[in-house]
Design a protein around this motif. Structure first.
Motif, PDB file in Angstrom:
ATOM      1  N   TYR A   3     -14.622  -6.357   0.352  1.00 18.60           N
ATOM      2  CA  TYR A   3     -15.320  -5.252   0.726  1.00 18.60           C
ATOM      3  C   TYR A   3     -17.520  -5.417   0.809  1.00 18.60           C
ATOM      4  N   ALA A  63     -21.111  -5.298   2.598  1.00 16.07           N
ATOM      5  CA  ALA A  63     -21.603  -5.354   3.638  1.00 16.07           C
ATOM      6  C   ALA A  63     -22.809  -6.063   3.902  1.00 16.07           C
ATOM      7  N   TYR A 103     -27.003  -4.974   5.333  1.00 18.28           N
ATOM      8  CA  TYR A 103     -27.816  -3.551   6.422  1.00 18.28           C
ATOM      9  C   TYR A 103     -29.491  -4.267   6.599  1.00 18.28           C
ATOM     10  N   LEU A 124     -25.805  -0.875   9.620  1.00 14.86           N
ATOM     11  CA  LEU A 124     -24.711  -1.564   8.638  1.00 14.86           C
ATOM     12  C   LEU A 124     -25.090  -2.951  10.297  1.00 14.86           C
ATOM     13  N   TYR A 131     -19.700  -6.104   7.997  1.00 18.86           N
ATOM     14  CA  TYR A 131     -18.846  -5.630   7.768  1.00 18.86           C
ATOM     15  C   TYR A 131     -17.546  -6.346   6.673  1.00 18.86           C
ATOM     16  N   ASP A 132     -17.330  -5.919   5.638  1.00 18.74           N
ATOM     17  CA  ASP A 132     -16.134  -7.186   5.510  1.00 18.74           C
ATOM     18  C   ASP A 132     -16.262  -8.557   5.574  1.00 18.74           C
ATOM     19  N   TYR A 152     -29.846  -5.480   2.820  1.00 21.45           N
ATOM     20  CA  TYR A 152     -29.635  -5.273   1.752  1.00 21.45           C
ATOM     21  C   TYR A 152     -27.898  -5.045   2.091  1.00 21.45           C
ATOM     22  N   HIS A 160     -24.167  -4.848   0.424  1.00 18.25           N
ATOM     23  CA  HIS A 160     -23.541  -3.332  -0.575  1.00 18.25           C
ATOM     24  C   HIS A 160     -22.075  -3.514  -0.751  1.00 18.25           C
ATOM     25  N   TYR A 219     -17.880  -1.518  -1.081  1.00 17.04           N
ATOM     26  CA  TYR A 219     -17.422  -0.555  -0.929  1.00 17.04           C
ATOM     27  C   TYR A 219     -16.269  -0.547  -2.066  1.00 17.04           C
ATOM     28  N   SER A 224     -15.659   2.218  -6.974  1.00 23.49           N
ATOM     29  CA  SER A 224     -16.422   2.726  -7.856  1.00 23.49           C
ATOM     30  C   SER A 224     -17.340   2.994  -8.921  1.00 23.49           C
ATOM     31  N   PRO A 225     -18.094   3.131  -8.951  1.00 18.81           N
ATOM     32  CA  PRO A 225     -19.530   3.284  -8.571  1.00 18.81           C
ATOM     33  C   PRO A 225     -19.721   2.631  -7.399  1.00 18.81           C
ATOM     34  N   ARG A 226     -19.929   2.708  -6.169  1.00 20.15           N
ATOM     35  CA  ARG A 226     -20.604   2.032  -5.039  1.00 20.15           C
ATOM     36  C   ARG A 226     -22.022   1.426  -5.161  1.00 20.15           C
ATOM     37  N   PHE A 228     -25.493  -1.313  -3.977  1.00 21.24           N
ATOM     38  CA  PHE A 228     -26.542  -2.416  -3.742  1.00 21.24           C
ATOM     39  C   PHE A 228     -27.076  -2.603  -4.511  1.00 21.24           C
ATOM     40  N   GLN A 274     -30.875  -5.154  -4.623  1.00 20.79           N
ATOM     41  CA  GLN A 274     -32.085  -4.607  -4.916  1.00 20.79           C
ATOM     42  C   GLN A 274     -33.104  -5.201  -3.002  1.00 20.79           C
TER      43      GLN A 274
END
Lengths: 108, 118
Positions: A33, A35, A37, A47, A50-51, A88, A90, A92, A95-97, A99, A101
């Motif tokens: 999971y 992604a 961006y 976006l 993903y995946d 970026y 990320h 998902y 938690s916490p999600r 990113f 830098q």
């Protein structure tokens, strides 16, 4: 917390060249999971992937994502003028999600 | 087409509470499987996840902000909100709302700049 480390911080390339961006995770990203961006100045992130490797809706096929263990890669096969931006990663999955830098792809 | 729009005060005094609302159109926040998220970006810096409210009403927060953050949903208005207490200059940022699903953060608001200053 999963720490994401992106490299390089800045990538200077010319239009038409291939861009390879890396994102290393400090631990396993369950179900991949992860992604990617794209963000341009003054705009919200968009976006792309993903995946880890699935392209989002309407994203050109010059963008691709891959994964090997905890190392994720975004590849832009041939840079178009509109691709110069900050990227970026990320996660998902937990938690916490978090990113990365960011990697800035700039015109050489 | 789903759209998200942030609104709220653009200027907050130090020690006061930052309050923002995200209005969702073209879809319902009651839709199963989605989390309604807040992310912020200080000027010239990267993205920081603040937290989310799940469609069921449960919440998750960034531990670094947890003691100061509340995210809630108003289903009758199709909105969700962010409250951040005891703000300082370090909370100055563009604040984004976004939807998270199994495809990551797939819809974003345009963002709103919040400045903390006296």
């Amino acid at each position: 917390e999963i720490v994401l480390t992106q490299s390089p911080a800045i990538l200077s390339l010319s239009p038409g060249e291939r861009a390879t961006l890396s994102c290393g995770a400090s631990q396993s990203v369950t179900s991949n999971y992860l992604a990617w961006y794209q963000q341009k100045p003054g705009l919200a992130p968009r976006l792309l992937i993903y995946d880890a490797s699935s392209r989002a809706t309407d994203i050109p096929d010059r963008f691709s994502g891959s994964v090997s263990g905890t190392d994720f890669t975004l590849t832009i096969s041939r840079l178009e003028p509109e691709d110069f931006a900050v990227y970026y990663c990320h996660q998902y999955t937990s938690s916490p999600r978090t990113f990365g830098q960011g990697t800035k792809v700039e015109i050489k | 087409q789903l759209q998200l729009q942030e609104s709220g005060s653009g200027l907050v005094k130090p020690s006061q509470t930052l309050s923002l609302t995200c209005t969702v159109s073209g879809g319902s926040i009651n839709s199963g499987g989605y989390s309604w998220s807040w992310i912020r970006q200080p000027p010239g810096k990267g993205l920081e996840w603040i937290g989310y409210v799940y469609y069921s009403g449960s919440t998750k927060y960034n531990p670094s902000l947890k003691s100061r953050v509340t995210i809630s949903a108003d289903r009758s208005k199709n909105q969700f909100s962010l409250k951040l207490t005891s703000v300082t200059a370090a909370d100055t940022a563009v604040y984004y709302c976004a939807r998270e699903g199994t495809e990551g953060l797939d819809y974003w608001g345009q963002g709103t700049l919040v400045t903390v200053s006296s």
